[in-house]
Enzyme design. Structure first.
Site, PDB file in Angstrom:
ATOM      1  CG  ASP A  23     -44.645 -80.091  14.004  1.00 13.85           C
ATOM      2  OD1 ASP A  23     -44.072 -79.320  14.799  1.00 13.85           O
ATOM      3  OD2 ASP A  23     -44.131 -80.460  12.928  1.00 13.85           O
ATOM      4  CG  ASN A  71     -38.777 -81.631  20.739  1.00 15.07           C
ATOM      5  OD1 ASN A  71     -39.879 -82.159  20.901  1.00 15.07           O
ATOM      6  ND2 ASN A  71     -38.428 -81.125  19.548  1.00 15.07           N
TER       7      ASN A  71
HETATM    8  C1  IPE Z   1     -41.930 -83.682  16.663  1.00  9.25           C
HETATM    9  O1  IPE Z   1     -41.976 -82.338  16.276  1.00  9.25           O
HETATM   10  C2  IPE Z   1     -41.930 -83.784  18.146  1.00  9.25           C
HETATM   11  C3  IPE Z   1     -43.164 -83.335  18.815  1.00  9.25           C
HETATM   12  C4  IPE Z   1     -44.255 -82.948  18.251  1.00  9.25           C
HETATM   13  C5  IPE Z   1     -43.117 -83.372  20.246  1.00  9.25           C
HETATM   14  P1  IPE Z   1     -40.661 -81.543  15.885  1.00  9.25           P
HETATM   15  O2  IPE Z   1     -41.088 -80.196  15.459  1.00  9.25           O
HETATM   16  O3  IPE Z   1     -39.673 -81.617  16.982  1.00  9.25           O
HETATM   17  O4  IPE Z   1     -40.117 -82.415  14.651  1.00  9.25           O
HETATM   18  P2  IPE Z   1     -39.149 -82.014  13.455  1.00  9.25           P
HETATM   19  O5  IPE Z   1     -37.893 -81.481  14.072  1.00  9.25           O
HETATM   20  O6  IPE Z   1     -39.839 -80.985  12.645  1.00  9.25           O
HETATM   21  O7  IPE Z   1     -38.975 -83.286  12.701  1.00  9.25           O
HETATM   22  C1  IPE Z   2     -44.686 -78.695  18.399  1.00 10.17           C
HETATM   23  O1  IPE Z   2     -44.525 -77.439  17.837  1.00 10.17           O
HETATM   24  C2  IPE Z   2     -44.407 -78.727  19.877  1.00 10.17           C
HETATM   25  C3  IPE Z   2     -43.128 -79.359  20.278  1.00 10.17           C
HETATM   26  C4  IPE Z   2     -42.324 -79.997  19.483  1.00 10.17           C
HETATM   27  C5  IPE Z   2     -42.764 -79.272  21.670  1.00 10.17           C
HETATM   28  P1  IPE Z   2     -43.120 -76.901  17.403  1.00 10.17           P
HETATM   29  O2  IPE Z   2     -42.484 -76.243  18.597  1.00 10.17           O
HETATM   30  O3  IPE Z   2     -42.298 -77.956  16.770  1.00 10.17           O
HETATM   31  O4  IPE Z   2     -43.496 -75.777  16.335  1.00 10.17           O
HETATM   32  P2  IPE Z   2     -42.840 -75.566  14.892  1.00 10.17           P
HETATM   33  O5  IPE Z   2     -42.862 -76.882  14.217  1.00 10.17           O
HETATM   34  O6  IPE Z   2     -41.455 -75.075  15.138  1.00 10.17           O
HETATM   35  O7  IPE Z   2     -43.717 -74.567  14.233  1.00 10.17           O
HETATM   36 MG    MG Z   3     -42.148 -78.653  14.883  1.00  8.44          MG
END
Ligand code: IPE
Ligand code: IPE
Ligand code: MG
Length: 251
Positions: A23, A71
């Site tokens: 994340d 996502n």
């Molecule tokens: C969780 O991260 C999913 C992945 C790392 C693929 P998100 O960024 O989507 O989660 P939330 O929305 O902060 O809970």
């Molecule tokens: C994790 O990084 C990757 C995926 C969930 C695909 P994020 O895209 O959630 O990045 P933040 O959390 O918005 O910084």
């Molecule tokens: Mg994230």
């Protein structure tokens, strides 16, 4: 000489399975004044580093949460960019998997992915299926509630057909109907970026896992961060409901 983090890791107390919620890609990019997809692209380096580190020290199973069911609700441009990045990454990284004797598998609702992504994944899985050092599981279009819902339906069908006896259904049966049926539960879960939640990841499998949170954004995560998480895990006492003395004195 000071021991490196890698040398400090105790070989005979390694977790068999480590799961990671990767994340913070978007925030990493934003901090640098860049667009979110730039963060995703740079996250690939962290995936390579972590996978290599896992294979090097002999972690049997590494599971990476790459794309959740939720996502799909992101802006279309970001979803499309993530799907193309997935294809590019598989093209580029299969040699790394071969070199390190790593088998690629997936969990999640693959049928919801674009057909070209499904094909690429299948190819990569076929090419690496005889590798045996580490199993790298990518969670794609995965969510735990989807997985549990599917397991309940499959179990119900078997009962209805008469091939499964209701009274024989145990915790083990449930595990066997999950996407992770061939994989032991993770001993350690790592989440980067400072968020402290599971975001619908492996809810059943993480029942007794050690949780490790680091403020680092995923694109900055390197081998040493991985070793640090394992060292933190090795410093924990896992009691599984018992009391401390029972673990050491065999009472
Ligand atoms: C969780 O991260 C999913 C992945 C790392 C693929 P998100 O960024 O989507 O989660 P939330 O929305 O902060 O809970
Ligand atoms: C994790 O990084 C990757 C995926 C969930 C695909 P994020 O895209 O959630 O990045 P933040 O959390 O918005 O910084
Ligand atoms: Mg994230």
């Amino acid at each position: 000489m000071m021991k490196t983090l890698k040398e400090q890791v105790v070989d005979n107390q390694l977790p068999r399975h480590i799961a990671i919620i990767m994340d913070g890609n978007g925030r990493w990019a934003k901090k640098k004044g860049n667009i979110r997809i730039f963060g995703h692209k740079n996250g690939v380096t962290a995936v390579r580093d972590t996978t290599e580190a896992a294979a090097e020290i002999g972690i049997e199973y590494l599971t990476l949460y790459a794309f959740s069911t939720e996502n799909w609700n992101r802006p279309r441009t970001e979803v499309d960019a993530l799907m193309s990045l997935l294809i590019q990454t598989i093209n580029k990284e299969v040699p790394t998997l071969q070199k390190n004797n790593i088998k690629l598998v997936t969990i999640g609702d693959l049928s919801s992915l674009p057909v070209d992504v499904q094909k690429k994944l299948q190819e990569a899985k076929d090419q690496t299926k005889n590798n045996s050092r580490t199993t790298l599981t990518l969670a794609l279009s995965y969510s735990s509630r989807w997985e549990i819902g599917k397991a309940v339906k499959d179990i119900a069908h078997k009962v209805k057909e008469g091939t499964l006896d209701v009274d024989s259904i145990s915790e083990e049966t449930i595990s066997q109907y999950l996407e992770t049926s061939n994989i032991p539960d993770p001993e350690l879960l790592i989440r980067t970026s400072g968020e402290q939640r599971l975001s619908n990841f492996l809810l059943y499998q993480l029942a007794y896992s050690e949780l490790y949170f680091t403020p680092k954004f995923w694109p900055d995560f390197r081998k040493n961060d991985f070793y640090e998480a394992i060292l933190a895990y090795q410093g924990r006492e896992r009691r599984f409901g018992k009391i401390s003395e029972q673990l050491t004195k065999n009472i």
